[in-house]
Design an enzyme around this catalytic site. Sequence first.
Site, mmCIF file in Angstrom:
data_model
loop_
_atom_site.group_PDB
_atom_site.id
_atom_site.type_symbol
_atom_site.label_atom_id
_atom_site.label_comp_id
_atom_site.label_asym_id
_atom_site.label_seq_id
_atom_site.Cartn_x
_atom_site.Cartn_y
_atom_site.Cartn_z
ATOM 1 N N LYS A 36 2.952 22.875 -18.371
ATOM 2 C CA LYS A 36 3.332 23.877 -17.367
ATOM 3 C C LYS A 36 2.317 25.022 -17.342
ATOM 4 O O LYS A 36 1.919 25.492 -16.290
ATOM 5 C CB LYS A 36 4.763 24.388 -17.652
ATOM 6 C CG LYS A 36 5.808 23.333 -17.327
ATOM 7 C CD LYS A 36 7.203 23.643 -17.849
ATOM 8 C CE LYS A 36 8.113 22.419 -17.632
ATOM 9 N NZ LYS A 36 9.456 22.550 -18.182
ATOM 10 N N GLN B 146 12.892 26.483 -21.700
ATOM 11 C CA GLN B 146 12.718 25.053 -21.945
ATOM 12 C C GLN B 146 13.930 24.480 -22.687
ATOM 13 O O GLN B 146 14.342 25.016 -23.716
ATOM 14 C CB GLN B 146 11.425 24.820 -22.751
ATOM 15 C CG GLN B 146 11.070 23.368 -22.953
ATOM 16 C CD GLN B 146 10.723 22.638 -21.653
ATOM 17 O OE1 GLN B 146 10.040 23.167 -20.794
ATOM 18 N NE2 GLN B 146 11.222 21.426 -21.504
ATOM 19 N N ASP C 114 13.687 26.789 -12.285
ATOM 20 C CA ASP C 114 14.132 25.438 -12.656
ATOM 21 C C ASP C 114 15.260 24.966 -11.742
ATOM 22 O O ASP C 114 15.588 23.780 -11.715
ATOM 23 C CB ASP C 114 14.644 25.425 -14.107
ATOM 24 C CG ASP C 114 13.636 24.820 -15.074
ATOM 25 O OD1 ASP C 114 12.709 24.128 -14.604
ATOM 26 O OD2 ASP C 114 13.779 25.044 -16.295
#
Length: 293
Positions: free
Chosen positions: A55, A99, A122
């Site tokens: 990322k 995460q 997200d």
Amino acid sequence: MAEPKILSGKDTAKEIRQEIAVEVAKRKEAGLKVPHLAAVLVGNDGGSETYVSYKVKDCKEVGFDSTLIRRDDDITEEELLELIAELNVNDDIDGFIVQLPLPEHIDSQRVITAIDPNKDVDGFHPTNVGRMNLGLDGFLPATPSGIIELLERNGIETSGKHCVIIGRSNIVGSPLSVLLSRNRKVGNATVTLCHSRTKDLAEMARQADILIPALGKPEFVTADMVKEGAVVVDVGTTRVPDNSKKSGFALKGDVKFDEVAPKSSAITPVPGGVGPMTRVALLMNTLKAARMQ
Ligand code: NAP
């Protein structure tokens, strides 16, 4: 049967990254802020380390700023919630992710719900999930949104097609079923969402014009489960031991590619299919977050 079209997520994602880089350069020229993504990584899980490093690398490639925030796995839930509260009000950060998975002593849903929905790139916050279900604008989860983009950019017609998804997780199967069935350019499909309790899965899969396995069982889908001419989008990525690889493992999809590909009209490879599209979808969301500021 003609050779199947290989739906290369790698190539499509590259094309999108180039478009994003152009927009970032234009924003700079216009004196606008460069998009800034922050990623919170708790602990030292090998898979999570890899995903977060991708990322950060992707951000660099398109000219975004990125910040990796590491915390030890003994961080308390309250401390993590405090960090999220700080990120929520930090004007320099357009969007951030935490995460997953988080250590067991932390309630992931509580953490996700603490993220400002306007920074939830997200797309996991209940507000964004709700907005998606209602067809309202918001952040879409990366994997389903990446698949929609892949189908669109490769000219795969979904309208009126029977789409069979195998797997109903909150991050892949369920949201994908919503996106494919809504009344949009890529949508208007008739969707069947299968799971571990589905009876006669093979027969269900054979009815698919578009088959999307997302169950995480390597090579589960064999040629006898696929209709001649179907489009196959393989979401599965399971690490299997492979001594011929430097890393010691290979990524396997949910589809037995060699026998399914000749029957399909189009198919994604693993790796190089859905994975790169998931990665680029996060960049698309971050750019969107920056535009919204
Ligand atoms: P998950 O949360 O484990 O969900 C798996 C789903 O598959 C569940 O709904 C489960 O049914 C269903 N399932 C399991 N075994 C089955 C069987 N034998 N027959 C029918 N259905 C079955 O997995 P996930 O997070 O969605 O991930 C799925 C796969 O996609 C994994 O390999 C993951 O690594 C991969 N993935 C790839 C990307 C990418 O970017 N390429 C992104 C995300 C995930 P129940 O609900 O009944 O248990």
